[in-house]
Design a protein around this motif. Structure first.
Motif, PDB file in Angstrom:
ATOM      1  N   LEU A   1       8.896  -7.671  -7.819  1.00 23.29           N
ATOM      2  CA  LEU A   1       9.071  -7.915  -6.384  1.00 23.29           C
ATOM      3  C   LEU A   1       9.991  -6.871  -5.761  1.00 23.29           C
ATOM      4  O   LEU A   1       9.798  -6.460  -4.612  1.00 23.29           O
ATOM      5  CB  LEU A   1       9.640  -9.316  -6.185  1.00 23.29           C
ATOM      6  CG  LEU A   1       9.335  -9.976  -4.861  1.00 23.29           C
ATOM      7  CD1 LEU A   1       7.843  -9.969  -4.633  1.00 23.29           C
ATOM      8  CD2 LEU A   1       9.838 -11.380  -4.857  1.00 23.29           C
TER       9      LEU A   1
ATOM     10  N   PHE B   1       8.042  -3.688  -5.021  1.00 26.65           N
ATOM     11  CA  PHE B   1       7.222  -3.914  -3.816  1.00 26.65           C
ATOM     12  C   PHE B   1       8.075  -3.750  -2.553  1.00 26.65           C
ATOM     13  O   PHE B   1       7.816  -2.895  -1.698  1.00 26.65           O
ATOM     14  CB  PHE B   1       6.631  -5.316  -3.897  1.00 26.65           C
ATOM     15  CG  PHE B   1       5.448  -5.544  -2.998  1.00 26.65           C
ATOM     16  CD1 PHE B   1       5.354  -4.941  -1.769  1.00 26.65           C
ATOM     17  CD2 PHE B   1       4.419  -6.369  -3.406  1.00 26.65           C
ATOM     18  CE1 PHE B   1       4.275  -5.158  -0.949  1.00 26.65           C
ATOM     19  CE2 PHE B   1       3.328  -6.589  -2.596  1.00 26.65           C
ATOM     20  CZ  PHE B   1       3.265  -5.991  -1.373  1.00 26.65           C
TER      21      PHE B   1
ATOM     22  N   LEU C   1       6.735  -0.959   5.111  1.00 28.30           N
ATOM     23  CA  LEU C   1       5.512  -0.815   4.317  1.00 28.30           C
ATOM     24  C   LEU C   1       4.525   0.183   4.920  1.00 28.30           C
ATOM     25  O   LEU C   1       3.344   0.113   4.666  1.00 28.30           O
ATOM     26  CB  LEU C   1       4.818  -2.157   4.106  1.00 28.30           C
ATOM     27  CG  LEU C   1       5.493  -3.127   3.156  1.00 28.30           C
ATOM     28  CD1 LEU C   1       4.863  -4.496   3.273  1.00 28.30           C
ATOM     29  CD2 LEU C   1       5.383  -2.656   1.739  1.00 28.30           C
TER      30      LEU C   1
ATOM     31  N   ILE D   1       0.058   2.940  -2.316  1.00 27.05           N
ATOM     32  CA  ILE D   1      -0.729   1.782  -2.771  1.00 27.05           C
ATOM     33  C   ILE D   1      -0.587   1.617  -4.277  1.00 27.05           C
ATOM     34  O   ILE D   1      -0.444   0.502  -4.788  1.00 27.05           O
ATOM     35  CB  ILE D   1      -2.208   1.973  -2.368  1.00 27.05           C
ATOM     36  CG1 ILE D   1      -2.360   1.844  -0.858  1.00 27.05           C
ATOM     37  CG2 ILE D   1      -3.088   0.949  -3.044  1.00 27.05           C
ATOM     38  CD1 ILE D   1      -3.750   2.153  -0.382  1.00 27.05           C
TER      39      ILE D   1
ATOM     40  N   ILE E   1       2.641  -0.087  -5.084  1.00 27.56           N
ATOM     41  CA  ILE E   1       2.555  -1.509  -4.792  1.00 27.56           C
ATOM     42  C   ILE E   1       1.815  -2.242  -5.904  1.00 27.56           C
ATOM     43  O   ILE E   1       2.233  -3.313  -6.372  1.00 27.56           O
ATOM     44  CB  ILE E   1       1.829  -1.718  -3.447  1.00 27.56           C
ATOM     45  CG1 ILE E   1       2.647  -1.152  -2.311  1.00 27.56           C
ATOM     46  CG2 ILE E   1       1.551  -3.183  -3.205  1.00 27.56           C
ATOM     47  CD1 ILE E   1       3.903  -1.861  -2.076  1.00 27.56           C
ATOM     48  N   GLU E   2       0.695  -1.623  -6.379  1.00 28.19           N
ATOM     49  CA  GLU E   2      -0.110  -2.281  -7.417  1.00 28.19           C
ATOM     50  C   GLU E   2       0.704  -2.450  -8.695  1.00 28.19           C
ATOM     51  O   GLU E   2       0.619  -3.485  -9.364  1.00 28.19           O
ATOM     52  CB  GLU E   2      -1.362  -1.456  -7.718  1.00 28.19           C
ATOM     53  CG  GLU E   2      -2.288  -1.267  -6.550  1.00 28.19           C
ATOM     54  CD  GLU E   2      -3.194  -2.454  -6.340  1.00 28.19           C
ATOM     55  OE1 GLU E   2      -2.946  -3.493  -6.957  1.00 28.19           O
ATOM     56  OE2 GLU E   2      -4.127  -2.331  -5.547  1.00 28.19           O
TER      57      GLU E   2
ATOM     58  N   VAL F   1       3.154  -5.322  -8.164  1.00 29.58           N
ATOM     59  CA  VAL F   1       2.477  -6.614  -8.199  1.00 29.58           C
ATOM     60  C   VAL F   1       2.051  -6.955  -9.628  1.00 29.58           C
ATOM     61  O   VAL F   1       2.170  -8.100 -10.081  1.00 29.58           O
ATOM     62  CB  VAL F   1       1.262  -6.597  -7.245  1.00 29.58           C
ATOM     63  CG1 VAL F   1       0.372  -7.781  -7.484  1.00 29.58           C
ATOM     64  CG2 VAL F   1       1.723  -6.608  -5.822  1.00 29.58           C
TER      65      VAL F   1
END
Lengths: 90, 149, 126
Positions: B79, B82, B97, B117, B120-121, B124
């Motif tokens: 988290l 992110f 973001l 991206i 972020i992946e 996550v």
């Protein structure tokens, strides 16, 4: 026999089948969800984010704030599980 | 409470399978731009491989590879990656973001956004993996208190 | 008439699935069975959302590419709607986590009352 519960379930199902009349048919290309927002995502995603997979680009770029919320939800769920079940939990 | 069976077939097969499952999970996370995949799916596959490890070898024997303490750190780290990427974009003068403002040495805005991206992946994926194993371990290794009335 | 039923056949399936789940939720006394009903209900909702994105003659929402470059012009009619896929992808993960929390609460209820039958719990309170 649980007549009352069965009646409630049948009533709900009947209402849903009645409301089904206004929904678009199977695979209709001009249904409302397919003509409103998603063409913008489909046509601009490679140009704007450089990612051919549209699901990834919508998930992590256009709607990343939503994804942050979802990640927070599952983090909270894991912490809640730990707090409920750990022996040395406060 | 996980009861452990001494079964040579299960142990050998899982010892062979687990590395391949993990390689596949990493492929699903990293190749999410060009094929079906991404952080949620790859994270769940990675979590399933560790759950297979616990099921085959028992919670005690796999304690040095995965423990609840490490898993909570990993979940928070996911988290943090992110929201940290979002915060970097905010500090560089964009919106929260908004990956286009990330300080990366790439020539065009779409490539920078693709790298954002990917970050972020990865975040996550780490988070989902840690949470899946946490829920499984918390439920499976719970022992009821001995109040038999 | 038969054309009408066939063109909406997907919705019939989801309504029946939802009725099964709803009936299990409101009529069963066992908490685990209620949870299974809740999961069936959520599955029906997820399938409904996914089916709104289908277009006839369209492919999966990944642009045709070769070494990262687009090899043909993108038209919205060629690809299915990616938006329901995204929303339901996150909804599935949230469904798993809520099921985990619910199972933990059921375990704590069993610890406190030594039963998970809903109608037996009030008798054990003191």
């Amino acid at each position: 026999m649980k007549i009352f519960q069965l009646l409630i379930v049948l009533l709900t199902g009947g209402l849903l089948i009645y409301g089904m009349e206004d929904l678009p048919g199977w695979g209709d290309p001009s249904s409302p969800p397919s003509i409103h927002v998603s063409p913008r995502y489909i046509e601009k995603t490679v140009e704007e984010t450089g990612t051919p997979n549209m699901v990834t680009s919508v998930l992590a770029d256009y709607r990343s704030y939503d994804t942050l919320g979802e990640a927070t939800v599952i983090f909270t769920a894991g912490v809640a599980c730990l707090l409920l079940l750990r022996k040395d939990a406060p | 409470m996980i009861v452990q069976y001494e079964n040579i077939i299960i142990k050998t097969i899982s010892r062979i399978l687990i590395p391949f499952i993990q390689i596949y999970a990493l492929y699903v996370i990293m190749h999410g731009h060009y094929s079906p995949g991404g952080g949620f799916q790859g994270g769940v596959i990675l979590g399933a491989s560790f759950i297979l490890l616990v099921l085959a070898f028992g919670a005690e024997a796999s304690q040095k590879r995965i423990s609840l303490k490490k898993l909570t750190v990993l979940a928070s780290l996911g988290l943090l990656i992110f929201s940290g990427i979002g915060l970097v974009a905010l500090l560089m003068g964009g919106n929260y973001l908004d990956y286009g403002k990330l300080p990366l040495p790439l020539e065009s805005i779409p490539k920078i956004r693709a790298m954002g991206i990917l970050g972020i992946e990865i975040g996550v994926g780490i988070g989902v993996m840690a949470i899946m194993i946490t829920i499984f371990l918390a439920i499976a290794s719970y022992e009821t208190e001995g109040k038999n009335d | 008439m038969i054309d009408y039923v066939v063109s909406k056949s997907n919705y019939w399936i989801y309504v029946v699935l939802m009725m099964i789940g709803f009936y299990a939720m409101i009529s069963k006394k066992n908490l685990i069975r209620k949870l299974i009903g809740l999961n069936i209900f959520q599955t029906a909702v997820i399938l409904f959302f996914i089916s709104t994105g289908v277009k006839k003659g369209a492919t999966i929402p990944i642009a045709f590419h070769e070494k990262g470059e687009i090899i043909r012009a993108i038209e919205a009619l060629q690809y299915t709607n990616p938006l329901p896929h995204v929303l339901m992808l996150t909804a599935i993960v949230v469904m798993i986590s809520t099921t985990g929390v619910a199972l933990s609460i059921v375990i704590k209820i069993y610890d406190a009352y030594k039963t998970i039958e809903e109608d037996e719990i009030p008798d054990k309170e003191e």
